[in-house]
Each structure stands twice: as C-alpha cells, then as structure tokens.
Design an enzyme around this catalytic site. Sequence first.
Site, short mmCIF file in Angstrom:
data_model
loop_
_atom_site.label_atom_id
_atom_site.label_comp_id
_atom_site.label_asym_id
_atom_site.label_seq_id
_atom_site.Cartn_x
_atom_site.Cartn_y
_atom_site.Cartn_z
N ASP A 27 0.82 -1.21 0.00
CA ASP A 27 0.00 0.00 0.00
C ASP A 27 0.86 1.26 0.00
O ASP A 27 0.64 2.18 -0.79
CB ASP A 27 -0.91 -0.02 1.23
CG ASP A 27 -2.24 0.68 0.97
OD1 ASP A 27 -2.51 1.01 -0.19
OD2 ASP A 27 -3.00 0.87 1.92
N ASP A 53 -8.91 -2.12 1.78
CA ASP A 53 -8.90 -1.54 3.13
C ASP A 53 -9.97 -2.15 4.02
O ASP A 53 -9.98 -1.92 5.23
CB ASP A 53 -9.10 -0.02 3.05
CG ASP A 53 -8.01 0.65 2.24
OD1 ASP A 53 -6.89 0.16 2.27
OD2 ASP A 53 -8.31 1.64 1.56
#
Length: 559
Positions: A406, A459
């Site tokens: 990420d 997420d």
Amino acid sequence: LFFFFFFTFSPICSVASAMSSYDPPIHRHSAVVLFLLLLGFSVAAADDVSWTDDSGGLESPGCSNKFQMVKVLNWIDGVKGDFYTGLTAQFGAPVPSDADHSVRLPAAFVDPLDSCSSLSSRFDGHIALSIRGNCAFTEKAKHAEAAGASALLVINDKEDLDEMGCMEKDTSLNVSIPVLMISKSSGDALNKSMVEKKIVELLLYAPKRPVVDLTAGLLLLMAVGTVVVASLWSDLTDPDQANESYSILAKEFSSAGTKKDDPEKEILDISVTGAVFFIVTASIFLLLLFYFMSSWFVWVLTIFFCIGGMQGMHNIITAVILRTCRNLGRKSVNLPLLGTMSVMSLLVNIFCLAFAVFWFVKRHTSYSWVGQDILGICLMITALQVVRLPNIKVATVLLCCAFVYDIFWVFISPLIFHESVMIVVAQGDSSSGESIPMLLRIPRFFDPWGGYDMIGFGDILFPGLLISFASRYDKIKKRVVLNGYFLWLTIGYGIGLLLTYLGLYLMDGHGQPALLYIVPCTLGLAVILGLVRGELKELWNYGIEESESHTLEDPRPAA
C-alpha cells in the site's frame, strides 16, 4: 499469471451449473470473488476538486496569495449553466467565499487575445477573458486592470490548471482585481457561446470546505459494518447450526489440536506462501492496469464486478430468506440448460441479475454510488466467507506485505513512475470517464465542491480477514466479549480508519494508503493482546496442521 487467469476465467464455464442448484456451495463463487479480492485497491481518497499549494514560488509584497480553487458560475442569455473550476493567482485581489457577496458581470475577450500589450478598448464592469500567450501573467493582469476590467480569467492551453506566480522583477506588485486560470475546455465553451452572439455572464466565488466531513463518518460505518456482519454472518443467518459447529470445533481442537471445517463449505485457507504470492500478483496486475488502462479493460473489470456482486447478493438474500422461512427452498422447477433449481433461487437470481444490469447501465448517474456500494458490500461479505486466515502467523505475513504494498504504490511509486500508480488506477480511464468499481464511495453531501469520499476494497478485506479470524477464535474458545479479540480488533479497525481520514484531511485530499494506519491498529493490537494474555504462541500456530493440508495454493475442491 497462471494463478490470476485460473481464478479469473474458470467460473465463466460453470455459471449455468452454479445457478441451477438450490443452495450452491460457496466454492462455486470463489473464483470471481478471489479475482475481485485481488483487485481490492487499498486506497482512501476524496474524488473532488482540491488543490495542494506546494509551489514554493517567489513571494514578495503583492505576490503572496495562497492558490485557491474558485467556482465560475455562468449564465448564457440569462440561463444558468454548470460551473467551471478556476485557480487563483499568487497575486491579485481575493475572491469572495460566498456567492451572495460576489457580483454577476458580463464577460468578453480582450484584444489582443493574449493581453500582452495595452488593450484596444475599455472593459469597465466586465470580466476580461484572455488566452495564455507568451508574456508573464502579471503583465496580463496589469493591462486588464488598466482597461478597467473587474477580473481577469486566463484560459490555459491544456486541461490542467497551472499556478500563476510572479517573476523575479515583480518585487512590488499591486494588482487590485482577481486573477484566475480556467481550463482549455472551459474557455472553449465560453468562446463558442460568444461566437454565437450570446450574452455570457460570470460570477466568481471560492466556497470553503467544511472543517468536519460528515460523509466520511458514514463511509467509516459502512466499512466497519461490512466487516462485523461478515464476521458474524453464520451467527446472524443460522445461529443454531453455528453454535453446534463451534462446539464441535472446540471439542476437536482440544482433543486433536486441529480443527476441521464443515465439509459442505469449501473454505480457502491462505498460507504464508500464498499470502506473499497474492501481494506479488496484485502488484503485477496493478502495473498492467497502470500501463494498459483503457475503456474496454475497465468494462471487463466492471462486468466481473457485476458477476461477483450478483453472486454475493444471491448468497445473502437466500440466507436471509431461509433464516425465517426454511420451507421456501423446497419447491423446485426443471429448466432447460439450467436443470433443476428451487423457485426461490430462480427468483432471487432474476432479481440480482436485474439489479446488476440496471447498475451497469446507470453507472454514470449521480445515484449510481448506491448500487455500487450494495454490490460491493455483498461481494465482500461473500469473500470473507470464502477466504480466511488460519492463524496470526499468516495474518502477519499477509498484512505486513499489504502494508508495504500500500505504501509503495501510493507514496513511493511517484518517484519511479512519476505518478502514484494506485491513485491513477483507482481513478480509472479519464478519456472515457470509466472508473474501476472496486471501492465504496459516498457523495460529500455537505461540501460545496461536491465529489466523493472513497475507500478501496482492500482496506476492508485485508483487516476483515483478521477480524473474522478473531471472531472464530473467540467462538471456539468460548470467550466473552471483553476477554476476546473480536471487539478490540473491530474498535482498532475503526480507529485506523479515523486516522486515515485525518491524514486525508491534513494532506488536502491526497490519496492515503489506508493500511498504513489500519495494520498497526489491528494486527499490532492483536499481537499486543496476545503477548499480554500469554496466548501469542497459540494464536501464531493455531490450526497449523489443518491449514497446511488445505491452502490457497490448491483451491480445487476435494473429489
């Protein structure tokens, strides 16, 4: 790539057979679900008009304004049109923050068009329009002000809005009219109306954003709610069977040290190798999207999203119906090609198909976010039933890899690719207006600039896998709420999302790698609780024997 295409295209040949059963085994949906899990972009962003003042340009008296986004309202022959977006210069008068405090004025092009020399006519009570040209922006402003213009709009030669700063010679600048830049397409639209001899009037104002973004709170509740519902799904839909299954698992774990799942459900346990391979494959596919993004590519992904969302919605609706009316699934019908299937399953499939098709057709409308979120939530709940983490060891590998993944693709990739790969891919194909739907989004209802708050599937899914594991562990160990892990990890996940949106606010809407905040608040909390309670070793090796015998590397169901 073999792994990717296997999980991507293998379900297409079995869609008819999957639809023909009364209560299809979950492994029939796993291919589409895992494919979309692979595309679960892990980024939180605000899809709206924003500007980060990072120019570091020359500041001097009269040239120290902060760059500010401006709404340019327009009326053509008295009929109000859509607003254009402008960017103020580093010099000039400020623009009112309230439309009621601004004045609607007629607009006209200057002569010469680039305003690089004295204008040929007066512009009293008018807003002057100028093309970019080759002279300094400050010079254009001085000529427009000298001709009596109330404001100057510079039309850029491209769609981007450039910062209009000062030159080194502008040591003491005194421009008393607002100066801003608009895009080429906005200028072309105004020019077209003027060529057609229409009266063009403009009003300039710069509305301020609310300090607290309430819609971000709604998005947070959607994300946390999805994880909680997915983790407790079996308890919500069939509590009696769930309690019986957990009791059996608890006895088997205490006697044999391993756990066996319900043989009717095909569960895919992620292994350490599978976790690493998963992240590497996701990175490869992210790069493919970055370099070869096109409208047809996005259409294909959108179709897969519809298939996965439709299957997830079917699973959820049928489970809820059978929770209250078990006898509804007994009546069946024999259909050509599809074979024998329950009437209830047929009707639910028709509804889900109609819903997915309607969303696909209307995906560019202002209300399409509702259908996208419904399909996405159904898909993620199903994904968290199909894929799971067997222990904290695998969770640590997966979430740490996702943590690095990420941060790299959001923050570090611009140093290599000159753009944030994750954010560019999440925004989709700008030329066609198509965007990849693997995210939840909600309009910013209370923001005058509009736009959307967004959160990627990754997420939700990555921390959701860990929280689902915590829920199963608490159930098997018969932990009360406060002495378990599920509640605290859920709270930690919510805190991680709050920190994500705080970072989004502090960085003026720049996309955030949400796992940067979520992983420490979930995985870190789980490890700390395990250490404090003296259970980390058990959590680390939990179910290790069983998880090694049935892992993600061999997704084929047993014969």
